[in-house]
Design a protein around this motif. Structure first.
Motif, mmCIF file in Angstrom:
data_model
loop_
_atom_site.group_PDB
_atom_site.id
_atom_site.type_symbol
_atom_site.label_atom_id
_atom_site.label_comp_id
_atom_site.label_asym_id
_atom_site.label_seq_id
_atom_site.Cartn_x
_atom_site.Cartn_y
_atom_site.Cartn_z
ATOM 1 N N VAL A 32 0.852 -1.185 0.000
ATOM 2 C CA VAL A 32 0.000 0.000 0.000
ATOM 3 C C VAL A 32 0.886 1.234 0.000
ATOM 4 C CG1 VAL A 32 -1.821 1.272 1.188
ATOM 5 C CG2 VAL A 32 -1.786 -1.217 1.308
ATOM 6 N N GLN A 33 0.569 2.177 -0.862
ATOM 7 C CA GLN A 33 1.262 3.457 -0.900
ATOM 8 C C GLN A 33 0.208 4.555 -0.806
ATOM 9 O OE1 GLN A 33 3.581 4.120 -4.429
ATOM 10 N NE2 GLN A 33 4.471 5.999 -3.647
ATOM 11 N N VAL A 34 0.498 5.624 -0.069
ATOM 12 C CA VAL A 34 -0.411 6.757 0.040
ATOM 13 C C VAL A 34 0.351 8.031 -0.301
ATOM 14 C CG1 VAL A 34 -0.026 7.026 2.531
ATOM 15 C CG2 VAL A 34 -2.093 7.956 1.511
ATOM 16 N N ALA A 35 -0.304 8.896 -1.072
ATOM 17 C CA ALA A 35 0.311 10.174 -1.440
ATOM 18 C C ALA A 35 -0.804 11.155 -1.786
ATOM 19 C CB ALA A 35 1.248 9.992 -2.625
ATOM 20 N N PRO A 36 -0.686 12.424 -1.533
ATOM 21 C CA PRO A 36 0.348 12.990 -0.659
ATOM 22 C C PRO A 36 0.015 12.724 0.798
ATOM 23 C CG PRO A 36 -1.152 14.717 -1.336
ATOM 24 C CD PRO A 36 -1.595 13.448 -2.044
ATOM 25 N N ASN A 37 0.993 12.773 1.630
ATOM 26 C CA ASN A 37 0.793 12.575 3.071
ATOM 27 C C ASN A 37 1.917 13.309 3.798
ATOM 28 O OD1 ASN A 37 -0.291 11.641 5.442
ATOM 29 N ND2 ASN A 37 0.673 9.648 5.329
ATOM 30 N N PRO A 38 1.596 14.430 4.462
ATOM 31 C CA PRO A 38 0.286 14.997 4.772
ATOM 32 C C PRO A 38 -0.418 15.577 3.530
ATOM 33 C CG PRO A 38 2.028 16.110 6.018
ATOM 34 C CD PRO A 38 2.677 15.164 5.079
ATOM 35 N N SER A 39 -1.740 15.771 3.672
ATOM 36 C CA SER A 39 -2.544 16.308 2.580
ATOM 37 C C SER A 39 -3.543 17.332 3.103
ATOM 38 C CB SER A 39 -3.304 15.182 1.891
ATOM 39 O OG SER A 39 -4.180 15.724 0.912
ATOM 40 N N PRO A 40 -3.724 18.435 2.384
ATOM 41 C CA PRO A 40 -4.763 19.397 2.750
ATOM 42 C C PRO A 40 -6.122 19.000 2.182
ATOM 43 C CG PRO A 40 -3.496 20.255 0.932
ATOM 44 C CD PRO A 40 -2.870 18.929 1.318
ATOM 45 N N ASP A 41 -6.146 18.016 1.287
ATOM 46 C CA ASP A 41 -7.383 17.630 0.612
ATOM 47 C C ASP A 41 -7.639 16.141 0.801
ATOM 48 O OD1 ASP A 41 -9.649 17.801 -1.050
ATOM 49 O OD2 ASP A 41 -8.472 17.389 -2.841
ATOM 50 N N ALA A 42 -7.429 15.357 -0.227
ATOM 51 C CA ALA A 42 -7.691 13.915 -0.159
ATOM 52 C C ALA A 42 -6.382 13.143 -0.196
ATOM 53 C CB ALA A 42 -8.572 13.492 -1.330
ATOM 54 N N PHE A 43 -6.479 11.881 0.185
ATOM 55 C CA PHE A 43 -5.352 10.949 0.122
ATOM 56 C C PHE A 43 -5.642 9.953 -0.995
ATOM 57 C CE2 PHE A 43 -5.863 12.287 4.505
ATOM 58 C CZ PHE A 43 -4.581 12.719 4.838
ATOM 59 N N THR A 44 -4.615 9.611 -1.756
ATOM 60 C CA THR A 44 -4.749 8.577 -2.773
ATOM 61 C C THR A 44 -3.980 7.362 -2.301
ATOM 62 O OG1 THR A 44 -4.946 10.237 -4.507
ATOM 63 C CG2 THR A 44 -4.402 8.001 -5.196
ATOM 64 N N LEU A 45 -4.691 6.239 -2.158
ATOM 65 C CA LEU A 45 -4.073 4.990 -1.732
ATOM 66 C C LEU A 45 -3.944 4.082 -2.942
ATOM 67 C CD1 LEU A 45 -5.674 6.057 0.909
ATOM 68 C CD2 LEU A 45 -5.093 3.815 1.766
ATOM 69 N N TYR A 46 -2.721 3.620 -3.185
ATOM 70 C CA TYR A 46 -2.429 2.685 -4.266
ATOM 71 C C TYR A 46 -2.280 1.315 -3.626
ATOM 72 C CZ TYR A 46 -1.289 7.134 -6.447
ATOM 73 O OH TYR A 46 -1.345 8.421 -6.907
ATOM 74 N N ILE A 47 -3.246 0.447 -3.888
ATOM 75 C CA ILE A 47 -3.280 -0.878 -3.266
ATOM 76 C C ILE A 47 -2.839 -1.900 -4.298
ATOM 77 C CG2 ILE A 47 -4.748 -2.602 -2.157
ATOM 78 C CD1 ILE A 47 -6.578 -0.179 -1.349
ATOM 79 N N ARG A 48 -1.742 -2.589 -4.014
ATOM 80 C CA ARG A 48 -1.190 -3.588 -4.925
ATOM 81 C C ARG A 48 -1.085 -4.921 -4.197
ATOM 82 N NH1 ARG A 48 -2.768 -0.173 -7.519
ATOM 83 N NH2 ARG A 48 -1.653 1.357 -8.754
ATOM 84 N N SER A 49 -1.388 -6.006 -4.911
ATOM 85 C CA SER A 49 -1.312 -7.320 -4.288
ATOM 86 C C SER A 49 -1.060 -8.385 -5.336
ATOM 87 C CB SER A 49 -2.616 -7.626 -3.555
ATOM 88 O OG SER A 49 -2.543 -8.907 -2.961
ATOM 89 N N ASN A 50 -0.364 -9.425 -4.918
ATOM 90 C CA ASN A 50 -0.176 -10.602 -5.771
ATOM 91 C C ASN A 50 -1.370 -11.542 -5.673
ATOM 92 O OD1 ASN A 50 2.372 -9.682 -6.509
ATOM 93 N ND2 ASN A 50 3.333 -10.701 -4.777
ATOM 94 N N SER A 51 -2.263 -11.291 -4.709
ATOM 95 C CA SER A 51 -3.444 -12.125 -4.503
ATOM 96 C C SER A 51 -4.646 -11.503 -5.211
ATOM 97 C CB SER A 51 -3.735 -12.239 -2.998
ATOM 98 O OG SER A 51 -5.003 -12.817 -2.782
ATOM 99 N N ASN A 52 -5.584 -12.331 -5.645
ATOM 100 C CA ASN A 52 -6.814 -11.843 -6.271
ATOM 101 C C ASN A 52 -7.946 -11.664 -5.271
ATOM 102 O OD1 ASN A 52 -5.791 -11.698 -8.895
ATOM 103 N ND2 ASN A 52 -6.093 -13.899 -9.188
ATOM 104 N N GLU A 53 -7.677 -11.935 -3.988
ATOM 105 C CA GLU A 53 -8.706 -11.794 -2.954
ATOM 106 C C GLU A 53 -9.091 -10.323 -2.793
ATOM 107 O OE1 GLU A 53 -10.272 -14.305 -1.231
ATOM 108 O OE2 GLU A 53 -9.203 -15.560 -2.663
ATOM 109 N N PRO A 54 -10.377 -10.051 -2.467
ATOM 110 C CA PRO A 54 -10.801 -8.658 -2.286
ATOM 111 C C PRO A 54 -10.108 -8.005 -1.083
ATOM 112 C CG PRO A 54 -12.560 -10.165 -1.668
ATOM 113 C CD PRO A 54 -11.466 -10.994 -2.265
ATOM 114 N N VAL A 55 -10.032 -6.693 -1.147
ATOM 115 C CA VAL A 55 -9.374 -5.886 -0.116
ATOM 116 C C VAL A 55 -10.434 -5.027 0.552
ATOM 117 C CG1 VAL A 55 -7.640 -4.069 0.232
ATOM 118 C CG2 VAL A 55 -7.243 -5.858 -1.461
#
Length: 109
Positions: A32-55
């Motif tokens: 999981v990567q989040v950017a920007p952090n800190p943020s004055p607005d929203a956070f964008t989370l980049y979720i990556r996985s080798n598994s196909n299971e739901p997150v």
């Protein structure tokens, strides 16, 4: 507290202390990567996985109150969250199977 999953000690927690930083955590199959952090607005989370299971994603305040709860997110997705949060510290908890990653989010003005 934040520990709704066993084993609690296996959780990964990270925070950012530099402005406009990106925080990235890698567990077993889940990343999981989040950017920007800190943020004055929203956070964008980049979720990556080798598994196909739901997150699932929960955003919690410092008292552990769940503010956002999203389920059945496809792996390898990008999620935007936090637009409506007030200034303060929050935690983004990302769960997949028995893997749990917690990221510290800092909302600024």
């Amino acid at each position: 507290g934040l520990c709704g999953v066993d084993p609690c000690a296996a959780s990964l927690i990270a925070g950012a202390t530099t402005p406009k930083a990106s925080v990235s955590i890698t567990g077993g199959e889940l990343r999981v990567q989040v950017a920007p952090n800190p943020s004055p607005d929203a956070f964008t989370l980049y979720i990556r996985s080798n598994s196909n299971e739901p997150v699932s994603l929960r955003v919690l305040d410092v008292s552990g109150k769940v503010l956002t709860n999203l389920n059945n997110i496809r792996p390898n997705s990008t999620i935007r969250t936090g637009e409506s949060l007030s200034q303060g510290i929050y935690f983004a908890e990302v769960l997949q199977n028995k893997e749990r990653i917690v990221l510290k989010l800092m909302k600024t003005r």
